[in-house]
Design a protein around this motif. Structure first.
Motif, PDB file in Angstrom:
ATOM      1  N   GLN A  17       5.255  30.355 -53.081  1.00 20.79           N
ATOM      2  CA  GLN A  17       4.580  31.411 -53.828  1.00 20.79           C
ATOM      3  C   GLN A  17       5.334  31.823 -55.086  1.00 20.79           C
ATOM      4  O   GLN A  17       4.711  32.146 -56.098  1.00 20.79           O
ATOM      5  CB  GLN A  17       4.308  32.612 -52.933  1.00 20.79           C
ATOM      6  N   ASN A  18       6.651  31.817 -55.042  1.00 21.46           N
ATOM      7  CA  ASN A  18       7.390  32.102 -56.274  1.00 21.46           C
ATOM      8  C   ASN A  18       7.057  31.052 -57.328  1.00 21.46           C
ATOM      9  O   ASN A  18       6.796  31.388 -58.487  1.00 21.46           O
ATOM     10  CB  ASN A  18       8.897  32.172 -56.017  1.00 21.46           C
ATOM     11  N   ASN A  19       7.046  29.788 -56.931  1.00 18.85           N
ATOM     12  CA  ASN A  19       6.682  28.727 -57.881  1.00 18.85           C
ATOM     13  C   ASN A  19       5.253  28.894 -58.375  1.00 18.85           C
ATOM     14  O   ASN A  19       4.970  28.718 -59.572  1.00 18.85           O
ATOM     15  CB  ASN A  19       6.868  27.346 -57.255  1.00 18.85           C
ATOM     16  N   ASN A  20       4.344  29.234 -57.492  1.00 21.00           N
ATOM     17  CA  ASN A  20       2.942  29.456 -57.842  1.00 21.00           C
ATOM     18  C   ASN A  20       2.819  30.526 -58.930  1.00 21.00           C
ATOM     19  O   ASN A  20       2.177  30.318 -59.964  1.00 21.00           O
ATOM     20  CB  ASN A  20       2.173  29.868 -56.575  1.00 21.00           C
ATOM     21  N   LEU A  21       3.463  31.656 -58.713  1.00 20.74           N
ATOM     22  CA  LEU A  21       3.331  32.763 -59.657  1.00 20.74           C
ATOM     23  C   LEU A  21       4.157  32.555 -60.924  1.00 20.74           C
ATOM     24  O   LEU A  21       3.730  32.946 -62.016  1.00 20.74           O
ATOM     25  CB  LEU A  21       3.698  34.078 -58.984  1.00 20.74           C
ATOM     26  N   ILE A  22       5.312  31.929 -60.802  1.00 17.43           N
ATOM     27  CA  ILE A  22       6.103  31.622 -61.998  1.00 17.43           C
ATOM     28  C   ILE A  22       5.340  30.660 -62.896  1.00 17.43           C
ATOM     29  O   ILE A  22       5.301  30.839 -64.122  1.00 17.43           O
ATOM     30  CB  ILE A  22       7.497  31.077 -61.614  1.00 17.43           C
ATOM     31  N   ASN A  23       4.724  29.653 -62.301  1.00 14.99           N
ATOM     32  CA  ASN A  23       3.939  28.706 -63.106  1.00 14.99           C
ATOM     33  C   ASN A  23       2.796  29.412 -63.829  1.00 14.99           C
ATOM     34  O   ASN A  23       2.519  29.129 -64.999  1.00 14.99           O
ATOM     35  CB  ASN A  23       3.409  27.562 -62.238  1.00 14.99           C
ATOM     36  N   ALA A  24       2.127  30.335 -63.161  1.00  9.82           N
ATOM     37  CA  ALA A  24       1.052  31.098 -63.813  1.00  9.82           C
ATOM     38  C   ALA A  24       1.623  32.015 -64.889  1.00  9.82           C
ATOM     39  O   ALA A  24       1.050  32.147 -65.977  1.00  9.82           O
ATOM     40  CB  ALA A  24       0.267  31.906 -62.773  1.00  9.82           C
ATOM     41  N   ALA A  25       2.772  32.633 -64.615  1.00  9.19           N
ATOM     42  CA  ALA A  25       3.388  33.533 -65.591  1.00  9.19           C
ATOM     43  C   ALA A  25       3.891  32.782 -66.818  1.00  9.19           C
ATOM     44  O   ALA A  25       3.951  33.349 -67.914  1.00  9.19           O
ATOM     45  CB  ALA A  25       4.526  34.318 -64.937  1.00  9.19           C
ATOM     46  N   ASP A  26       4.231  31.526 -66.637  1.00 11.62           N
ATOM     47  CA  ASP A  26       4.642  30.700 -67.778  1.00 11.62           C
ATOM     48  C   ASP A  26       3.490  30.480 -68.766  1.00 11.62           C
ATOM     49  O   ASP A  26       3.725  30.111 -69.911  1.00 11.62           O
ATOM     50  CB  ASP A  26       5.154  29.334 -67.311  1.00 11.62           C
ATOM     51  N   GLN A  27       2.263  30.702 -68.314  1.00 12.98           N
ATOM     52  CA  GLN A  27       1.094  30.477 -69.159  1.00 12.98           C
ATOM     53  C   GLN A  27       0.757  31.677 -70.046  1.00 12.98           C
ATOM     54  O   GLN A  27      -0.104  31.586 -70.901  1.00 12.98           O
ATOM     55  CB  GLN A  27      -0.136  30.120 -68.296  1.00 12.98           C
TER      56      GLN A  27
END
Length: 172
Positions: A17-27
Motif C-alpha cells: 500500500q505504501n508503494n501504491n500510494l507513493i506511485n499515485a502521489a508521484d503523479q
C-alpha cells in the motif's frame, strides 16, 4: 497457521500500500503533495511523514530499530525530509519491517510496553499483543486519508483491500 501469519501479511500489505500510494502521489505536483487539503495532518506529504514517524516510534519500542529523528507530533510531519529522501527511507523501512516480521517471535518481546505519550502527556503501559496490531492499524488509518486526498486531486490509486494483495496466499 502460525501466529506470525497476520504479522508477516500485514508487513507485506504495508509495503504494497505504501508503494501504491507513493506511485499515485508521484503523479501529482510537489505543490499539490504539499498543499493543505483539509486532512488531519493537512497534506499528502505531511501525512506520509507522520506514518513513517509512527512506524519508527513503534518499531523502536518493539525491538532493535532506530527511533525517529524528530520527537514531537508536530515535527513528525517532516520526518522523511524531501519527497525523494522520504521515498527511499520509506522503502528501506518497509523492507526491514518484512524481515523483522518474518523472524518474529512474540516470546522475545515483553508482555507489556511502557512509554511516555506526549500526545496525552502521561506514561502509558499496554499489552504488546494490542500494540502490534496498532502499528498496522495506525498506518491503514492515515493511508486512508492520503487515498482521499489523492482522489480529490484526480488520482486513482490501485486496490487497497487485503484480499486483493498479490500473492496473499503465500503468507498462510
Amino acid at each position: 497457521m502460525s501466529f506470525n501469519y497476520p504479522i508477516v501479511a500485514m508487513a507485506h500489505y504495508n509495503q504494497w500500500q505504501n508503494n501504491n500510494l507513493i506511485n499515485a502521489a508521484d503523479q501529482v505536483s510537489d505543490e499539490d503533495r504539499q498543499r493543505d487539503l483539509g486532512a488531519f495532518f493537512n497534506s499528502i506529504e505531511k501525512t506520509f511523514n507522520h506514518i513513517l514517524w509512527g512506524d519508527k516510534i513503534w518499531l523502536s519500542r518493539f525491538g532493535d530499530f532506530s527511533p525517529p529523528r524528530t520527537t514531537s507530533l508536530e515535527a513528525s510531519l517532516s520526518e522523511g525530509g524531501t519527497w525523494e529522501e522520504f521515498k527511499a527511507e520509506r522503502r528501506t523501512l518497509d523492507q526491514k519491517m518484512i524481515e523483522w516480521t518474518s523472524q518474529f517471535d512474540i516470546n522475545t518481546l515483553p508482555s507489556e510496553i511502557k512509554w511516555f505519550s506526549k500526545a496525552i502527556n502521561q506514561e502509558i503501559s499496554r499489552p504488546t499483543a494490542i500494540l502490534l496490531p496498532h502499528l498496522f492499524n495506525h498506518q491503514t488509518h492515515h493511508r486512508g486519508q492520503i487515498h482521499a486526498m489523492l482522489t480529490r486531486l484526480g488520482q486513482k490509486p490501485g486496490a487497497t483491500d487485503l484480499p486483493f494483495m498479490p500473492d496473499v496466499d503465500t503468507y498462510l
